[in-house]
Design an enzyme around this catalytic site. Sequence first.
Site, PDB file in Angstrom:
ATOM      1  N   ASP A  72       0.812  -1.215   0.000  1.00  0.00           N
ATOM      2  CA  ASP A  72       0.000   0.000   0.000  1.00  0.00           C
ATOM      3  C   ASP A  72       0.848   1.268   0.000  1.00  0.00           C
ATOM      4  O   ASP A  72       1.368   1.681   1.036  1.00  0.00           O
ATOM      5  CB  ASP A  72      -0.928  -0.016   1.223  1.00  0.00           C
ATOM      6  N   ASP A 270      -1.541   4.983  -5.726  1.00  0.00           N
ATOM      7  CA  ASP A 270      -1.897   4.193  -4.553  1.00  0.00           C
ATOM      8  C   ASP A 270      -2.101   2.719  -4.893  1.00  0.00           C
ATOM      9  O   ASP A 270      -3.124   2.335  -5.455  1.00  0.00           O
ATOM     10  CB  ASP A 270      -3.197   4.774  -3.969  1.00  0.00           C
TER      11      ASP A 270
END
Length: 410
Positions: A72, A270
């Site tokens: 992440d 992201d």
Amino acid sequence: MNSRLSLLLFLFLVIVPLSRSSIFKTFSSITSPKSPLSSIVLPLSGNVFPLGYYSVLLKIGNPPKAFQFDIDTGSDVTWVQCNAPCSGCTVGPPFQYTPKANTVPCSDPICSALHWPNKPQCPNPKEQCDYEVEYADQGSSMGALVTDQFPLTTLNGAIVQPRLAFGCGYDQSFPSAHPPPATAGVLGLGKGKISILSQLVSAGVTRNVVGHCLSSKGGGYLFFGDNLIPSTGVAWTPLLSPDNHYTTGAAEILFNGKPTGLKGLKLIFDTGSSYTYFNSKTYQTIVKLIETDLKATPLKDAKEDKTLPICWKGAKPFKSVLDVKTYFKTLTINFTNGRKNTQLQIPPESYLIISNTGNVCLGLLNGSEVGLQDSNVIGDISMQGLMVIYDNEKQQLGWVTADCNKLPRS
Ligand SMILES: *[C@@H]1O[C@H](CO)[C@@H](O)[C@H](O)[C@H]1NC(C)=O
Ligand SMILES: *[C@@H]1O[C@H](CO)[C@@H](O)[C@H](O)[C@H]1NC(C)=O
């Protein structure tokens, strides 16, 4: 729908019930083994659809035990489901981390790094350092910060064992719309001081660079350090600072190479997001352009397919995005902030998926609908087949077409 949006929205200090605190004994701080700066490459597994995430196996502890983490770049805190005991855990005890006496006290600088720019509330300095993270998809994890060894092999063959801080998550929740990932935790790759990347840099292991190559066939690789950056061919654009996320811009969007009037966009890169999100206006404009194009094709709305908000069916089920690629145009993100002709191409295969019933679905989503407000998020789907480099040394983000199925050696 198995889509993830692990972009960090909130990080707070929480008051943890004493019964839980007492599970941990507090002590220790972080030691930093110094070694020559190198790079670390780790294979990834996972895919955009049907899984919705890419994950990495990392070993923790001595003797080491492997844990699967969702990678992440949209958040900083690394956490693993923790046998302390665990509420809302989605993996069983063999895949949970068992804390020893390795909790970080809230007086430790790493606890301040976790809560930065706020101060940890620390009435008793020996109290454990608590964390709670809440993501844009409303998933959350709560627990205590611990430290342990992460045995890693660098590209030049050296073994390093930095002691890194991460969250021992004993209370997770996942909203029903977003089923929990099958991973044991999240690997926080953001630029905050608590991220695994920043900690590897402080420990003298690598430079402040992280990157990944997500394969459209599934898998790929993640890397830390700058040894793998190709010397030519990489398109670079500045990272906006100060900003908690890897944000770029301003950019305009071109559709089939032509201006759309969509300008001045900021984009967050992201990997915790399966799909790409645009703000409402951008989303609406792009959907209209795509739908106008599709009028001249055999594709029809498939409202019955709930895989994603917009799906289309053909005369026969499709097997691959390549079957429908000719019906769709390439989106181009043109970065207009100074450097000459920096563009990120998003071809149809980087914004479409084929559902289980053989329809084609749009992997571009309305960010305003999930509370992203004006933010735009480039998710996994649009980073496939690219080496994407987050260079915090030079404050820039780069990308180059790459074969993500081949693990690089040097
Ligand atoms: C992309 O942006 C650059 C810089 O603003 C501009 O010079 C160029 O014309 C744009 N390209 C297209 C195809 O619009
Ligand atoms: C996007 O979501 C917002 C908030 O729910 C909504 O008001 C808007 O109509 C949506 N836009 C489109 C094009 O669906």
